[in-house]
Motif scaffolding. Structure first.
Motif, PDB file in Angstrom:
ATOM      1  N   TRP A 264       0.477   8.382  -6.464  1.00 42.24           N
ATOM      2  CA  TRP A 264      -0.110   9.655  -6.036  1.00 42.24           C
ATOM      3  C   TRP A 264       0.919  10.670  -5.538  1.00 42.24           C
ATOM      4  N   ILE A 265       1.580  10.385  -4.444  1.00 41.03           N
ATOM      5  CA  ILE A 265       2.419  11.381  -3.769  1.00 41.03           C
ATOM      6  C   ILE A 265       3.558  11.874  -4.657  1.00 41.03           C
ATOM      7  N   ASN A 266       4.219  10.973  -5.375  1.00 52.66           N
ATOM      8  CA  ASN A 266       5.375  11.369  -6.181  1.00 52.66           C
ATOM      9  C   ASN A 266       5.014  12.259  -7.361  1.00 52.66           C
ATOM     10  N   GLN A 267       3.727  12.397  -7.656  1.00 48.91           N
ATOM     11  CA  GLN A 267       3.293  13.273  -8.744  1.00 48.91           C
ATOM     12  C   GLN A 267       3.276  14.747  -8.326  1.00 48.91           C
ATOM     13  N   TYR A 268       3.408  15.004  -7.054  1.00 47.82           N
ATOM     14  CA  TYR A 268       3.289  16.363  -6.524  1.00 47.82           C
ATOM     15  C   TYR A 268       4.571  16.773  -5.813  1.00 47.82           C
ATOM     16  N   ASP A 269       4.817  18.059  -5.829  1.00 46.26           N
ATOM     17  CA  ASP A 269       5.950  18.608  -5.085  1.00 46.26           C
ATOM     18  C   ASP A 269       5.418  19.090  -3.738  1.00 46.26           C
ATOM     19  N   THR A 270       5.412  18.190  -2.759  1.00 47.54           N
ATOM     20  CA  THR A 270       4.843  18.522  -1.459  1.00 47.54           C
ATOM     21  C   THR A 270       5.920  19.111  -0.556  1.00 47.54           C
TER      22      THR A 270
ATOM     23  N   GLU B 265       0.177  19.455   3.544  1.00 49.70           N
ATOM     24  CA  GLU B 265      -0.134  19.209   2.139  1.00 49.70           C
ATOM     25  C   GLU B 265       0.009  17.714   1.805  1.00 49.70           C
ATOM     26  N   ALA B 266       1.061  17.092   2.289  1.00 46.98           N
ATOM     27  CA  ALA B 266       1.254  15.657   2.064  1.00 46.98           C
ATOM     28  C   ALA B 266       0.145  14.855   2.744  1.00 46.98           C
TER      29      ALA B 266
ATOM     30  N   TYR C  92      -6.107  10.476  -1.689  1.00 44.53           N
ATOM     31  CA  TYR C  92      -5.839   9.230  -2.404  1.00 44.53           C
ATOM     32  C   TYR C  92      -6.642   8.078  -1.807  1.00 44.53           C
ATOM     33  N   ILE C  93      -6.624   7.971  -0.497  1.00 45.28           N
ATOM     34  CA  ILE C  93      -7.313   6.865   0.167  1.00 45.28           C
ATOM     35  C   ILE C  93      -8.822   6.983   0.007  1.00 45.28           C
ATOM     36  N   GLU C  94      -9.353   8.159   0.245  1.00 41.47           N
ATOM     37  CA  GLU C  94     -10.804   8.334   0.258  1.00 41.47           C
ATOM     38  C   GLU C  94     -11.427   8.458  -1.128  1.00 41.47           C
ATOM     39  N   THR C  95     -10.708   8.995  -2.108  1.00 44.38           N
ATOM     40  CA  THR C  95     -11.322   9.197  -3.416  1.00 44.38           C
ATOM     41  C   THR C  95     -10.918   8.163  -4.450  1.00 44.38           C
TER      42      THR C  95
ATOM     43  N   PHE D  64       0.836  -1.206   0.000  1.00 41.74           N
ATOM     44  CA  PHE D  64       0.000   0.000   0.000  1.00 41.74           C
ATOM     45  C   PHE D  64       0.863   1.245   0.000  1.00 41.74           C
ATOM     46  N   HIS D  65       1.899   1.266   0.845  1.00 42.58           N
ATOM     47  CA  HIS D  65       2.792   2.425   0.873  1.00 42.58           C
ATOM     48  C   HIS D  65       3.472   2.633  -0.468  1.00 42.58           C
ATOM     49  N   ALA D  66       3.864   1.555  -1.114  1.00 44.46           N
ATOM     50  CA  ALA D  66       4.482   1.671  -2.438  1.00 44.46           C
ATOM     51  C   ALA D  66       3.487   2.233  -3.445  1.00 44.46           C
ATOM     52  N   LEU D  67       2.251   1.760  -3.378  1.00 44.51           N
ATOM     53  CA  LEU D  67       1.232   2.261  -4.300  1.00 44.51           C
ATOM     54  C   LEU D  67       0.955   3.738  -4.100  1.00 44.51           C
TER      55      LEU D  67
END
Length: 67
Positions: A12-18, A23-24, A31-34, A4-7
């Motif tokens: 999701w996370i790596n697509q954004y500059d957090t 923000e993260a 990601y989890i809810e939508t 799950f963490h890898a997914l």
């Protein structure tokens, strides 16, 4: 849990500059809810999303209780 963490990182996370933690945190929640619980299919749910699996479960419970 590790997959799950890898997914979440890969999809999701790596697509954004957090920058800030908040923000993260918001991105992870979104990601989890939508996506993860609403759209993504899971093998343990008979290849449906957790939301659809739960809806089907409750639909079947009401049918069982009525009859």
């Amino acid at each position: 849990m590790e997959s799950f963490h890898a997914l979440i990182k890969y999809e999701w996370i790596n697509q954004y500059d957090t920058r800030p933690y908040q923000e993260a945190h918001q991105l992870a929640f979104e990601y989890i809810e939508t996506f993860y619980n609403m759209v993504k299919i899971h093998s343990y749910c008979d290849y449906t999303s957790p939301k659809d699996f739960e809806d089907n479960y409750y639909d079947n419970q009401s049918v069982i209780q009525v009859t």
